[in-house]
Design an enzyme around this catalytic site. Structure first.
Site, mmCIF file in Angstrom:
data_model
loop_
_atom_site.group_PDB
_atom_site.id
_atom_site.type_symbol
_atom_site.label_atom_id
_atom_site.label_comp_id
_atom_site.label_asym_id
_atom_site.label_seq_id
_atom_site.Cartn_x
_atom_site.Cartn_y
_atom_site.Cartn_z
ATOM 1 N N ASN A 206 -36.485 -21.490 -37.052
ATOM 2 C CA ASN A 206 -36.717 -20.154 -36.505
ATOM 3 C C ASN A 206 -35.544 -19.224 -36.814
ATOM 4 O O ASN A 206 -35.737 -18.066 -37.196
ATOM 5 C CB ASN A 206 -36.952 -20.229 -34.995
ATOM 6 C CG ASN A 206 -38.293 -20.876 -34.650
ATOM 7 O OD1 ASN A 206 -39.204 -20.903 -35.470
ATOM 8 N ND2 ASN A 206 -38.396 -21.411 -33.448
ATOM 9 N N HIS A 257 -37.865 -27.798 -31.257
ATOM 10 C CA HIS A 257 -38.511 -27.769 -29.948
ATOM 11 C C HIS A 257 -37.943 -28.855 -29.036
ATOM 12 O O HIS A 257 -38.670 -29.533 -28.307
ATOM 13 C CB HIS A 257 -40.031 -27.901 -30.071
ATOM 14 C CG HIS A 257 -40.672 -26.728 -30.750
ATOM 15 N ND1 HIS A 257 -41.971 -26.723 -31.148
ATOM 16 C CD2 HIS A 257 -40.170 -25.518 -31.114
ATOM 17 C CE1 HIS A 257 -42.261 -25.569 -31.724
ATOM 18 N NE2 HIS A 257 -41.164 -24.817 -31.710
ATOM 19 N N TYR A 266 -40.767 -27.782 -39.826
ATOM 20 C CA TYR A 266 -39.735 -26.792 -39.555
ATOM 21 C C TYR A 266 -38.507 -27.026 -40.446
ATOM 22 O O TYR A 266 -37.860 -26.071 -40.887
ATOM 23 C CB TYR A 266 -39.314 -26.844 -38.088
ATOM 24 C CG TYR A 266 -40.317 -26.250 -37.136
ATOM 25 C CD1 TYR A 266 -40.454 -24.870 -36.997
ATOM 26 C CD2 TYR A 266 -41.140 -27.063 -36.367
ATOM 27 C CE1 TYR A 266 -41.365 -24.322 -36.121
ATOM 28 C CE2 TYR A 266 -42.064 -26.530 -35.481
ATOM 29 C CZ TYR A 266 -42.176 -25.152 -35.359
ATOM 30 O OH TYR A 266 -43.092 -24.614 -34.494
#
Length: 762
Positions: A206, A257, A266
């Site tokens: 992210n 996460h 990811y």
């Protein structure tokens, strides 16, 4: 050999290589030239540069996709929508996100040399009007997200929008470009900050995605502060951690996460963004000076999970349920990132990577690079494949224990085997955004066998496999409801992990505490040079339901291959032999199974289609009956062997113990044991004893014994090992290993489940 990358593709991508030539002006006097050079470098990574090229399958694919977007573009302010199938009245549908992705497709067609619309002024004006429309109706700074996915607002749309503006840059009016980018001040102002959840600090993929969007906005608007902010965020990401939480761990694990292994999803997004940012900002005032750390991350975290260009599903989390994101897609993105990094990689890395990648590309020709790889990747890949000085590297071999994410990978020259476990540290399965609805048992000891069949895991396996019978698992046969959004199950046990010896042998173990069931079991795998021996003990349940252990559940595509069986063995042609050990019995089920991707992924932007797909399966099951009490199993998986070797394998390996206290085997000069608590096991040379929980591998070579020990439970301090032979001295050893009264003492406190090794003289 015919490669999937045509020579004409190389000509098409030649401009990409030229476009990556580094800007060589002095950094302190860069001014506008530095912004433009970095932006053009980014465009080269996306479109292949600006040199004259010829048509190829790739340009035709780019052109076809862009023309389809343009042909169907019909602005309808009253509705509102740009495309009739993507109404923009409700952001919760994700249609505004899809719309910006279509704009990127159109922009790529405009910027790609060789397409009919290349740098067409009318197409650019049409795109500008469409971006005006999206700003007015779908994405501006004053909108209310109305409960839609934060990721679309803060990462996905900013990435698509900045890519679109970069690709169309020379055909866009600058005042309107700044207007379209204005929403990013609200939705993506800082790589480290989550706007929708102010207390959240962005990590991993992210942060990398946001850093890319922030850097591109800085380059497009000539704002050096934004580029500097993005560079600093990437530098932070390159640091490894010991957790808890997200990031790359020192043992190579990658967590996103908080509790989920995500190297192949990811992690790949992270690697792709970081590689491109390093290339884009190289030799500029914002060069990422500590970029060398990412090269070590590639070796430690990614290479063990790439099998002939495929990314292993055991580290792809909920992405396994996405119809358009299979192991070959994640693998292709990994290859792209490594090829991008190779441009500036230190020679010590490049020397290994060139043969490695050439091996991936040569052995796996099922990945259609000409169709969906960026032109720059095609050029680099073709150059690598045609370079006679670079040999075709062999498959990676070795045994890798990723203690910080409960994963173990065992790789031999012709096959690989991975184990996905869970514990109080690592979640069993993640379901978010209505994805991975049937992933109940993917972290309960599921095993992944990779052979020469490179389509096994990506040929519609996940919607068609029986999700109650995943290979390697021991399951209560109760019916399950779909996994709920955000549902997290961390089994209340610390026991999961493994040990490795000489990169050739390994052992893994987990204590199974089933979710929603009384089922408990001790599961161990012993990873040998030619086989994997699996033991289960203490299998107990009291819910009135049948319990099974799944030896195998193999997707054999559109047919049932020959199956051979004998007393204590089963052989599946083209896959493996399965030796049933210690009196174990198993049944074989052969069936055609039909499923739909929509059944396992109903996500707003990833949801699969409702078209039924059918595949053939051969399933091997050990039936423990209803409410078993201290049941057990023992079997060996022998990839690629003939039926005769399968039938005889029981004579090669000895089960020394298979109880809730200790599980152990002997094979030639190798002893392997999992001590669930202090105990001992009798061997042909005498007792092997441990003073506490640990996993042990011993390999004798004359008067020396190689010793490897770990504590998968992370509960032991010091463990004393009494070997079957008297220990005269310790010749080589890791920190914390020493001889004590003719035994070996190993300090495992604080080892985080990692292996301690020594060579003992006996």
């Amino acid at each position: 050999m015919t490669h999937p990358l045509s020579r004409r593709s190389a000509l098409l991508g030649a401009g990409a290589v030229a476009g990556l030539a580094l800007w060589d002006g002095p950094a302190e006097a860069a001014g506008r030239a530095a912004f433009d050079a970095a932006r053009e470098r980014w465009v080269s990574l996306l479109s292949g540069g600006s040199s004259s090229v010829v048509h190829t399958a790739k340009t035709r694919a780019v052109e076809g996709s862009a023309h389809a977007v343009l042909r169907k573009l019909r602005p309808a302010p009253g509705r509102p929508s740009l495309w009739s199938d993507l109404p923009l009245d409700d952001p919760r549908t994700g249609n505004f996100n899809r719309s910006y992705n279509r704009m990127r497709t159109l922009a790529l067609g405009w910027a790609t040399p060789g397409t009919a619309m290349h740098r067409d002024e009318q197409v650019a004006e049409t795109a500008a009007r469409a971006l005006d429309f999206l700003y007015e109706h779908a994405y501006h700074e004053d909108l209310n997200p109305r409960g839609s996915n934060w990721f679309w607002w803060e990462i996905s749309v900013p990435r698509a929008l900045t890519d679109t503006c970069a690709l169309l840059y020379d055909g866009l009016p600058q005042d309107r470009l700044r207007r379209w980018l204005r929403p990013l001040r609200r939705w993506c102002p800082d790589p480290e900050r989550r706007v929708s959840h102010p207390g959240v600090v962005e990590t991993g993929a992210n942060r990398a995605g946001k850093a890319t969007a922030v850097a591109m906005r800085g380059l497009l608007t000539h704002d050096a502060r934004l580029v500097e902010r993005a560079k600093d965020a990437i530098s932070d990401l390159l640091r490894t951690t010991n957790g808890p939480g997200d990031g790359f761990y020192r043992d190579g694990s990658f967590i996103q996460h908080d509790v989920y292994p995500y190297t192949g999803s990811y992690g790949v997004d992270y690697l792709e963004n970081v590689a491109k940012l390093i290339a884009m900002l190289s030799d500029s005032p914002w060069e990422i000076r500590d970029s060398g750390k990412v090269y070590d991350i590639v070796d430690r975290s990614f290479v063990p999970f790439v099998y002939d260009g495929l990314m292993m599903d055991c580290v792809r989390g909920r992405a396994i349920s996405r119809q358009g994101h299979r192991d070959l897609h994640a693998g292709q993105k990994t290859v792209e990132a490594v090829l991008t990094l190779l441009e500036a990689a230190p020679e010590r890395h490049a020397r290994r990577w060139r043969p490695l990648v050439k091996g991936w590309l040569t052995r796996n020709q099922s990945i259609p690079y000409d169709t969906f790889a960026p032109l720059a990747t095609i050029a680099r890949a073709r150059a690598l494949l045609e370079d006679p000085s670079v040999p075709v590297g062999p498959r990676t071999t070795g045994t890798y224990v990723f203690a910080d994410m409960d994963r173990v990978v065992h790789r031999r020259p012709t096959w690989a085997f991975a184990i996905a476990m869970s514990s109080e540290r690592i979640g069993a399965a993640e379901a978010m955004n209505r994805e991975n609805l049937h992933g109940w048992y993917t972290g309960d000891g599921m095993t992944y066998l990779y052979t020469g069949d490179l389509t096994h895991w990506n040929d519609d396996l996940w919607p068609t496999i029986d999700p109650y019978r995943l290979p390697g698992t021991t399951v209560d046969t109760r019916r399950r409801a779909d996994l709920r959004h955000g549902e997290a199950r961390l089994p209340p046990t610390p026991w999961a992990g493994g040990v490795t010896l000489d990169g050739e042998y390994g052992a893994a173990a987990m204590r199974l505490v089933a979710g929603g069931s009384s089922l408990r079991a001790k599961k161990a795998w012993f990873l040998l040079d030619d086989a994997v021996v699996a033991l289960g003990a203490g299998i107990t349940a009291s819910d009135g339901r049948r319990v099974e252990t799944v030896v195998e559940n193999r997707n054999t595509h559109d047919e049932h291959p020959p199956l051979y069986q004998g007393d204590g063995w089963i052989h599946l042609a083209g896959v493996a032999g399965y030796a049933l050990l210690d009196g174990a019995e198993a049944k074989v089920i052969r069936e055609r199974r039909t499923g739909r991707w929509r059944d396992i992924d109903k996500g707003a932007t990833t949801g699969g289609d409702a078209t039924p797909v059918t595949r053939h399966y051969t399933t091997i099951v050990v039936d423990h009956g209803v409410d078993p009490r201290r049941a057990r199993y023992a079997y060996a998986v022998l990839p690629g062997v003939a039926p005769a070797r399968t039938a005889a394998y029981g004579e090669r390996v000895e089960i020394l113990a298979n109880s809730a206290a200790v599980q152990a085997i002997a094979r030639d000069e190798l002893l392997a044991a999992v001590f669930w608590r202090a105990g001992s096991v009798e061997t042909a040379h005498g007792p092997l004893a441990a003073s506490g929980p640990c996993a042990v591998l011993l390999r004798r070579d004359g008067e020396r014994v190689r010793v490897a020990v770990s504590d998968p439970s992370r509960t032991s301090g010091e463990v004393r090992l009494t070997l079957p032979w008297a220990v005269r001295s310790i010749e080589k050893h890791d920190r914390g290993v020493r001889r004590a009264r003719r035994a070996v003492e190993v300090d495992l406190g604080g080892s985080r489940g990692r292996t301690r090794s020594a060579v003992a003289r006996i």
